[in-house]
Design an enzyme around this catalytic site. Structure first.
Site, mmCIF file in Angstrom:
data_model
loop_
_atom_site.group_PDB
_atom_site.id
_atom_site.type_symbol
_atom_site.label_atom_id
_atom_site.label_comp_id
_atom_site.label_asym_id
_atom_site.label_seq_id
_atom_site.Cartn_x
_atom_site.Cartn_y
_atom_site.Cartn_z
ATOM 1 N N ASN A 118 0.880 -1.260 0.061
ATOM 2 C CA ASN A 118 0.044 -0.100 -0.018
ATOM 3 C C ASN A 118 1.026 1.309 0.045
ATOM 4 O OD1 ASN A 118 -1.716 2.112 0.314
ATOM 5 N ND2 ASN A 118 -2.486 1.482 2.788
ATOM 6 N N LYS A 130 0.029 4.328 -0.556
ATOM 7 C CA LYS A 130 -0.548 5.407 0.090
ATOM 8 C C LYS A 130 -0.298 6.718 -1.025
ATOM 9 C CE LYS A 130 -0.264 3.450 4.416
ATOM 10 N NZ LYS A 130 -0.358 3.539 6.200
ATOM 11 N N HIS A 135 -9.842 1.493 4.373
ATOM 12 C CA HIS A 135 -8.440 1.798 5.099
ATOM 13 C C HIS A 135 -8.596 2.755 6.341
ATOM 14 C CE1 HIS A 135 -4.097 2.996 6.054
ATOM 15 N NE2 HIS A 135 -3.744 1.696 5.683
ATOM 16 N N GLU A 137 -5.875 -4.547 10.384
ATOM 17 C CA GLU A 137 -4.743 -3.311 10.655
ATOM 18 C C GLU A 137 -5.154 -2.715 11.975
ATOM 19 O OE1 GLU A 137 -2.705 -2.169 6.889
ATOM 20 O OE2 GLU A 137 -4.558 -1.020 6.967
ATOM 21 N N GLY A 162 2.222 2.747 10.770
ATOM 22 C CA GLY A 162 3.256 3.648 10.517
ATOM 23 C C GLY A 162 3.703 4.082 11.712
ATOM 24 N N SER A 200 3.064 -1.802 10.445
ATOM 25 C CA SER A 200 4.623 -1.882 10.677
ATOM 26 C C SER A 200 5.007 -3.402 10.561
ATOM 27 C CB SER A 200 4.835 -1.365 12.087
ATOM 28 O OG SER A 200 4.598 -0.165 12.118
#
Ligand code: PGA
Length: 251
Positions: free
Chosen positions: A10, A12, A96, A168, A174, A214
């Site tokens: 992903n 982003k 998401h 997630e 992140g 992560s």
């Protein structure tokens, strides 16, 4: 039943068209002999068509990072399922946590997006997961239940079998703080048991459940060692094709 491992990058809001194509060229070379897993890159809309052209005929699939649920019309800034399909995407990330938190996606809009993706032959990667506050208040499973129930409302067992769920935990995205294998394993087992209860055994056995948050080359193996973790949705560590390849091959 053995489920085919699934690894999705992903990106982003990163990568120009040129950068996306360069990533695709490197990654398709790296994965030339990898046939036992699904490999997908979720690019910004602007790079979908160019990336799809670059990886055509390879083992690498292309995903959009979102999709709007209306067919067409006066929806400035929105992109439809038909449009992402036309650009070469076979998948779309839906719900998401960044879309939920920053752009106002709800379980209801996630549900509409999931329906419209399926109706257009796009495989949705439906994201669910609790915030740190919710985890600390012992609400993790309640949150997951609500997101599954509302997000997949009206989807048939057969359709659930073919889609992908990404667990997630928001606090792990992140942050460099991934869930422990135990935390991921518990959440994944819970999700699969709910899918079994609400959509049937065939759906539960077939649906791929990815862990995201992560994921790095050095922690993917222990996460994947959990029986219900079928792969990973990778943000930061997917921007470099060699790093994503390390994850996809070690996991
Ligand atoms: P991260 O992002 O790997 O950078 O934590 C994961 C995601 O948001 O899908």
């Amino acid at each position: 039943m053995a489920r085919r491992p699934f690894f999705a990058a992903n990106w982003k809001m990163f990568k120009t068209i040129g950068e996306a194509v360069a990533w695709g060229r490197t990654f398709r070379e790296l994965t030339r002999d990898v046939a036992d897993r699904d490999l997908v890159a979720a690019a910004p809309y602007t790079a979908l068509a160019s990336l799809a052209a670059e990886v055509k005929g390879s083992n690498v699939g292309v995903a959009a990072q979102d999709v709007y649920f209306e067919k067409e019309g006066a929806f400035t800034g929105a992109v439809s399922a038909l449009m992402i399909k036309d650009a070469g995407a076979a998948y779309a990330i839906v719900g998401h946590s960044e879309r939920r938190r920053i752009f106002g996606d709800t379980d209801a809009s996630v549900n509409r997006k999931t329906h419209v993706a399926i109706a257009n032959g796009i495989i949705p990667i439906v994201c669910i997961g609790e915030t740190l506050e919710e985890r600390e208040a012992n609400q993790t499973f309640d949150v997951l239940d609500r997101q599954i129930k509302a997000g997949l409302d009206g989807i048939t067992g057969e359709q659930v079998a073919a889609l992908v769920i990404a667990y997630e935990p928001v606090w792990a995205i992140g942050t460099g703080r991934n869930a422990t294998p135990q935390q991921a394993g518990d959440a994944h087992a819970h999700i699969r048991s709910r899918i079994r209860q609400w959509f049937g055994g065939d759906a539960a056995d077939a649906v791929r459940i990815l862990y995201g948050g992560s994921v790095k080359p050095d922690n993917v193996a222990e996460l994947r060692a959990q029986p219900d973790v079928d792969g990973a949705l990778v943000g930061g560590a997917s921007l470099d094709p060699a790093s994503f390849f390390a994850i996809a091959s070690r996991g």
